[in-house]
Design an enzyme around this catalytic site. Structure first.
Site, PDB file in Angstrom:
ATOM      1  N   ASP A  69      44.464  34.185  34.487  1.00  0.00           N
ATOM      2  CA  ASP A  69      43.019  34.106  34.472  1.00  0.00           C
ATOM      3  C   ASP A  69      42.589  32.762  33.880  1.00  0.00           C
ATOM      4  O   ASP A  69      41.633  32.153  34.332  1.00  0.00           O
ATOM      5  CB  ASP A  69      42.455  35.241  33.643  1.00  0.00           C
TER       6      ASP A  69
ATOM      7  N   GLY B  35      39.852  38.545  40.648  1.00  0.00           N
ATOM      8  CA  GLY B  35      40.855  37.491  40.657  1.00  0.00           C
ATOM      9  C   GLY B  35      40.133  36.182  40.423  1.00  0.00           C
ATOM     10  O   GLY B  35      39.136  35.886  41.090  1.00  0.00           O
TER      11      GLY B  35
ATOM     12  N   ARG C 287      31.307  37.292  34.387  1.00  0.00           N
ATOM     13  CA  ARG C 287      32.598  37.648  33.777  1.00  0.00           C
ATOM     14  C   ARG C 287      32.908  36.573  32.748  1.00  0.00           C
ATOM     15  O   ARG C 287      32.809  35.387  33.064  1.00  0.00           O
ATOM     16  CB  ARG C 287      33.742  37.665  34.810  1.00  0.00           C
TER      17      ARG C 287
ATOM     18  N   ASN D  19      46.012  36.561  31.035  1.00  0.00           N
ATOM     19  CA  ASN D  19      46.087  37.265  32.314  1.00  0.00           C
ATOM     20  C   ASN D  19      45.822  38.737  32.021  1.00  0.00           C
ATOM     21  O   ASN D  19      45.644  39.140  30.869  1.00  0.00           O
ATOM     22  CB  ASN D  19      47.465  37.034  32.960  1.00  0.00           C
TER      23      ASN D  19
END
Lengths: 328, 328
Positions: free
Chosen positions: B219, B49, B82, B229
């Site tokens: 995101d 998340g 990420r 997202n």
């Protein structure tokens, strides 16, 4: 389509089914020798896909009748093995009509239905290939291929044999993964390039302009063209409409139910929570969570570009065009 | 929201993460004591998340700095854990700015970011609950709840505490099942009625008029409102538009990337084929089949009804309304 996989074969004594619950890990055949085993095989999805279920149920009825069971009793019993498949009722009706002439005549009818199923796949392949002339990227959902006894993959298989370049995007098709397990297997065995995706990626792939057409099968088509097919088909059709991608249904005319005016009249089978909340018997969700697990959804006719049958291609308005398919 | 689960906590010596790869089967915490362990935890989705990743990366940087690593080196390293999460860069920038004042000042900043994250969730809950006043059936995709450090579930959790009746439909969210594993777990723990569905069922559930609103996280949100997202969000948004269901994005303002003019500028992380073609290390597709596995998709602003932030609700045109959220 020489190397086409066979979901059903008659051995002379038993009905041999390719156990589709074991794909793609192993190719296992099961021999069915009575109507109870056939009921169970249909229920457990050993054999699946509306046309193949129909032929399998016909053979199941033959097995019961040849063991002395009354025609109507065995047909009524097999009719309850899956609730949505109109082909099931259609083939059992064929058996009922000639049941009085004895088991040999019933077996003859079943072998005829099996040959018809194979001919239908070929014909749908030809009609579909003509429609997909300008297409490379094709998206399909679930398995409506030869293993389901139907022709939604036949255009690409036929085209591939004739040197056409296709790249088929295959929705994995949760919860039972018929797309990854069966469609990807069928296409890969035939040498057609395959890209496997999760169901929720289809819209994103369309947004990237990788899809020129969608093609799916049907479990039941109402008289107005509304189509019940594997859960998730509706989402594909809505995304296709959004991105102006043609959305084709490919199915034999036996899938059309003129007694059913619209999709509102199609009962939707509900399946068990465990199919969604666990995988290979391992829980993937908290224990006791509520689950909704419909096996099918209904795509309204307005989202369907054309319906490809063995007798030709029906275009909107479907009320008329589907009727004309039956006359041929 | 007293019983809200905590994805990240500072123990005084280590950063304690709730290992979300183990949910919902077991609640396991892992203690992270250096930046390499934190990089690995972010990469493996132990913590996930966008906002929680940001805070976790900040703590990771602190752990590196406190062990004598140069600020920029450790921040550059963690920034690659990420690729899509703007919050990651945002929180590492906060660390970079105060890095020269020493590890104690960095730790203070990390604890502040953690407290801000929790305050943001509460504020998004309040704004979202006001928007959902007339809603019972709410659909969500992936996990943008407290365990992700964000507030897409907060309106329903808050409303439930105050006696509102919600029924939340949760997309399981293939391939990693954050919906079944985490969202269903979070809501069920709080006593909110949950119905788990496969991603491909969302459109069918909307067709049955069971959904009054969709709410998802983000995101990264571009300056024009285009929202990256979890993969599958776009399909939900398209279906919501088709059925005239409001589609809300709930995310902290730190998710908005004004340097990114539109969704076209958002890089999409590609993940491994095995996530799609196997489950629990068992193959679900034929060996060697081609797979496309993007982690995210981009929902265009035109499909978004409103964006709920801790500073209020932004409505179209988002170019203006998102800017005004920052000024507050």
């Amino acid at each position: 389509m020489g190397g086409m996989l066979k979901p059903i074969a008659w051995t002379g004594e038993t009905v041999r089914l390719l156990d589709q619950t074991q794909l793609p890990r192993q190719t296992v055949y099961v021999d069915i020798s009575d109507e109870v085993q056939m009921y169970d095989a249909i229920r457990r999805l050993v054999v699946r896909g509306a046309p193949a279920i129909g032929v399998a149920a016909g053979f199941g009825a033959y097995l019961g009748i040849s063991r002395g069971k009354p025609v109507d009793e065995v047909c009524d019993y097999l009719a309850t093995s899956r609730p949505t498949a109109v082909n099931l009722f259609w083939s059992l009706d064929r058996v009922r009509k000639i049941g009085a002439f004895g088991p040999e005549r019933v077996l003859e009818e079943c072998l005829k239905m099996l040959a018809e199923m194979e001919g239908t796949i070929q014909a749908i392949g030809e009609h579909g290939l003509a429609l997909l002339e300008a297409c490379t990227g094709v998206l399909t959902h679930c398995n409506a291929g030869a293993l389901a006894g139907t022709g939604a993959l036949a255009p690409m298989l036929l085209g591939h044999e004739r040197g056409r370049k296709f790249n088929v995007f295959v929705d994995e098709t949760r919860p039972l993964l018929q797309g990854s397990r069966i469609t990807a297997y069928e296409l890969k065995e035939a040498g057609v390039p395959v890209t496997l995706i999760c169901d929720n990626m289809a819209a994103a792939v369309m947004a990237q302009k990788k899809i020129d057409a969608c093609i799916v099968g049907a479990d039941r088509i109402a008289a107005n063209g509304d189509t019940a097919n594997k859960i998730g088909t509706l989402a594909v059709a809505i995304a296709a409409k959004h991105f102006n991608v043609p959305f084709y249904v490919a199915a034999p005319v036996s899938t059309i139910d003129f007694a059913c005016a619209s999709g509102a009249g199609i009962p939707i089978e509900q399946r068990s929570a465990e199919e969604v909340s666990s995988f290979n018997a391992k829980p993937t969700a908290p224990e006791g969570v509520g689950v909704y697990n419909p096996a099918f959804d209904v795509t309204p006719a307005a989202l369907i570009t054309a319906i490809i049958t063995e007798n030709g291609v029906a275009k909107p308005p479907f009320e008329q065009s589907l009727r004309s398919m039956m006359g041929r």
